[in-house]
Design an enzyme around this catalytic site. Structure first.
Site, PDB file in Angstrom:
ATOM      1  N   ASP A  69      19.966  21.183   4.395  1.00 48.65           N
ATOM      2  CA  ASP A  69      19.174  20.013   5.313  1.00 48.65           C
ATOM      3  C   ASP A  69      17.676  20.518   4.870  1.00 48.65           C
ATOM      4  O   ASP A  69      16.783  19.686   4.790  1.00 48.65           O
ATOM      5  CB  ASP A  69      19.790  19.931   6.529  1.00 48.65           C
ATOM      6  CG  ASP A  69      19.299  18.891   7.278  1.00 48.65           C
ATOM      7  OD1 ASP A  69      18.446  17.916   6.556  1.00 48.65           O
ATOM      8  OD2 ASP A  69      19.669  18.444   8.557  1.00 48.65           O
ATOM      9  N   ASP A 104      14.430  19.132   2.373  1.00 44.83           N
ATOM     10  CA  ASP A 104      13.364  18.495   2.893  1.00 44.83           C
ATOM     11  C   ASP A 104      12.062  18.964   2.455  1.00 44.83           C
ATOM     12  O   ASP A 104      11.103  18.475   1.887  1.00 44.83           O
ATOM     13  CB  ASP A 104      13.116  18.292   4.439  1.00 44.83           C
ATOM     14  CG  ASP A 104      13.698  16.796   4.734  1.00 44.83           C
ATOM     15  OD1 ASP A 104      14.753  16.259   3.765  1.00 44.83           O
ATOM     16  OD2 ASP A 104      13.448  16.515   5.765  1.00 44.83           O
ATOM     17  N   ASP A 122      15.731  32.546   3.721  1.00 45.04           N
ATOM     18  CA  ASP A 122      14.355  32.699   4.223  1.00 45.04           C
ATOM     19  C   ASP A 122      13.677  33.136   2.850  1.00 45.04           C
ATOM     20  O   ASP A 122      12.412  32.592   2.748  1.00 45.04           O
ATOM     21  CB  ASP A 122      13.996  33.826   5.212  1.00 45.04           C
ATOM     22  CG  ASP A 122      14.975  35.184   4.921  1.00 45.04           C
ATOM     23  OD1 ASP A 122      16.029  35.074   4.022  1.00 45.04           O
ATOM     24  OD2 ASP A 122      15.054  36.062   5.590  1.00 45.04           O
ATOM     25  N   TYR A 156      26.844  21.226  12.244  1.00 44.71           N
ATOM     26  CA  TYR A 156      26.866  20.026  12.365  1.00 44.71           C
ATOM     27  C   TYR A 156      27.848  19.561  13.062  1.00 44.71           C
ATOM     28  O   TYR A 156      28.190  18.595  13.737  1.00 44.71           O
ATOM     29  CB  TYR A 156      26.204  19.272  11.170  1.00 44.71           C
ATOM     30  CG  TYR A 156      24.813  19.643  10.854  1.00 44.71           C
ATOM     31  CD1 TYR A 156      24.052  20.736  11.302  1.00 44.71           C
ATOM     32  CD2 TYR A 156      24.395  18.824   9.975  1.00 44.71           C
ATOM     33  CE1 TYR A 156      23.121  21.148  10.879  1.00 44.71           C
ATOM     34  CE2 TYR A 156      22.976  19.224   9.434  1.00 44.71           C
ATOM     35  CZ  TYR A 156      22.389  20.175  10.126  1.00 44.71           C
ATOM     36  OH  TYR A 156      20.959  20.520   9.671  1.00 44.71           O
ATOM     37  N   LYS A 184      22.851  33.347   4.256  1.00 46.69           N
ATOM     38  CA  LYS A 184      21.978  34.495   5.059  1.00 46.69           C
ATOM     39  C   LYS A 184      22.916  35.449   5.591  1.00 46.69           C
ATOM     40  O   LYS A 184      23.369  36.072   6.513  1.00 46.69           O
ATOM     41  CB  LYS A 184      21.780  33.549   6.496  1.00 46.69           C
ATOM     42  CG  LYS A 184      20.891  34.621   7.184  1.00 46.69           C
ATOM     43  CD  LYS A 184      19.373  34.862   6.850  1.00 46.69           C
ATOM     44  CE  LYS A 184      18.564  35.599   7.920  1.00 46.69           C
ATOM     45  NZ  LYS A 184      17.321  36.057   7.272  1.00 46.69           N
TER      46      LYS A 184
END
Ligand code: NAD
Length: 361
Positions: A248, A252, A224, A142, A192
């Site tokens: 992020d 959610d 994952d 970001y 990851k």
């Protein structure tokens, strides 16, 4: 008498209504604990733009910086959508986040026994969910450079850069371990590392920091798998720490386990004053109708008591008061259930504040 200075920034849409109820509840806490909250209001977002031509006036930033904590409602709405990005209400929020150096976003995910039906998952899967996601907020793709879209060899190429320094990883890891110590002493770091070198470093540094917290059980999980486990067996989690982008998305996903946006608080912590706000937006569609659910904001105020004011018992009391009002069968419209009594925003706030004053310790 102990005094705390709190910057109260209601913002736009339902912001003023829900913040008013959290303030009521803080009034109950002050009475009960014999402390004084000095609340100072400021305009932020569209409300500030309308008055001052900017979504974050300097005096509001100064107020935030000189306070013990910031309690925020929400910002934004269709009225300000035509504005240039530089003065949009959301800029006010981003300005506060960067001005306060808020590098960690905390999102508790708690399923209330009396709201089990609100979840889209089976009650057996979500019963007992009580975990916290600690998301890094100021790094990763970001903010990383190089970034952008450019033309190379006659075609467009899009680039973002996932980047973390050791220092950035260490500070969020320390915070997460510290929080885990106050809970069930389990920390899961999500990365990851099998594919991305950057998150390999993340794993290494988190492990190094963990040596200073021998009482906390550290585990690692690939993102994952974590996305899958959140649906398969969410009760296994206690504290999850992860990067900005993974956080992020996972936060959610996790918010949907509870099924009710109006119940989800959040905290953003960093180098200076911390900020507390509901996870939802300004809900312009229901603003001014006395139907918004104030509980996410009230639970954000409870987080403020816990993380900024070190009033742990009072934080637990506010949470217990919310649970008790739900148990007694009162609901705002968004979480209505058969057989429950639907009450407005103000009445819900009154009821929780009353419990804060009267529940046995
Ligand atoms: P939203 O979260 O405001 O609303 C989504 C839906 O949930 C709406 O139907 C709304 O009525 C409902 N809802 C939200 N909070 C509720 C509550 N407390 N009680 C009952 N119902 C509730 O998201 P949106 O509609 O996408 O965005 C509306 C505005 O909010 C936009 O301008 C957006 O930019 C802004 N926004 C602000 C923040 C923030 O201030 N942190 C976050 C997200 C969106």
């Amino acid at each position: 008498m102990k005094k705390y200075r709190i910057a109260v920034l209601p913002g736009d849409g339902i912001g003023p209504e829900i913040v008013r109820e959290a303030v009521k509840v803080l009034g109950g806490v002050a009475e009960r604990a014999g402390v004084r909250f000095e609340l100072e209001e400021g305009f932020v977002g569209g409300a500030a733009y309308d008055r001052f031509g900017t979504p974050l006036p300097d005096q509001v930033m100064e107020l935030a910086l000189s306070s013990d904590a910031v309690l925020l409602g929400a910002v934004g709405g269709p009225k300000w959508e035509p504005l240039d990005y530089s003065v949009r209400p959301e800029r006010g929020l981003l300005g506060l986040r960067s001005g306060l150096g808020l590098y960690a976003n905390l999102r508790p995910v708690v399923v209330f026994e009396d709201l089990l039906d609100a979840s889209p998952l089976k009650p057996d899967i979500v019963r007992g969910i009580d975990f916290l996601i600690v998301r890094e907020l100021l790094g990763d793709a970001y903010f990383g450079k190089p970034r952008g879209v450019r033309i190379e060899n006659g075609q467009r190429i899009g680039i973002n850069t996932m980047v973390y320094t050791e220092t950035e990883i260490r500070r969020i890891a320390k915070m997460a371990f510290g929080i885990a110590q106050t809970r069930r002493k389990k920390l899961l770091s999500v990365d990851k590392a099998n594919v991305l070198e950057m998150t390999g470093l993340w794993r290494e540094v988190v492990t190094e920091v963990g040596r200073d917290y021998p009482d906390v059980a550290l585990q690692h999980m690939y993102v994952d798998n974590c996305a899958m486990q959140l649906i398969r067996n969410p009760v296994q989690f206690d504290v999850i720490v992860t990067t900005n982008m993974f956080g992020d998305i996972l936060s959610d996903e996790a918010s949907m386990l509870t099924g009710s946006l109006g119940m989800l608080p959040s905290a953003s912590l960093g180098e200076k004053t911390a900020m507390y706000e509901p996870s939802h937006g300004s809900a312009p569609d229901i603003a001014g109708k006395d139907i918004a659910n104030p509980l996410a904001t009230i639970l954000s105020a409870a987080m403020m008591l816990r993380y900024s004011l070190e009033m742990l018992e009072e934080a637990a009391l506010v949470e217990k008061s919310v649970r008790t009002v739900l148990k007694e069968g009162f609901r705002t419209q968004d979480i209505r259930q058969e057989g429950a009594v639907v009450v407005g925003t103000a009445e819900m706030g009154d009821r929780v504040a009353e419990k804060v004053r009267t529940l046995p310790a």
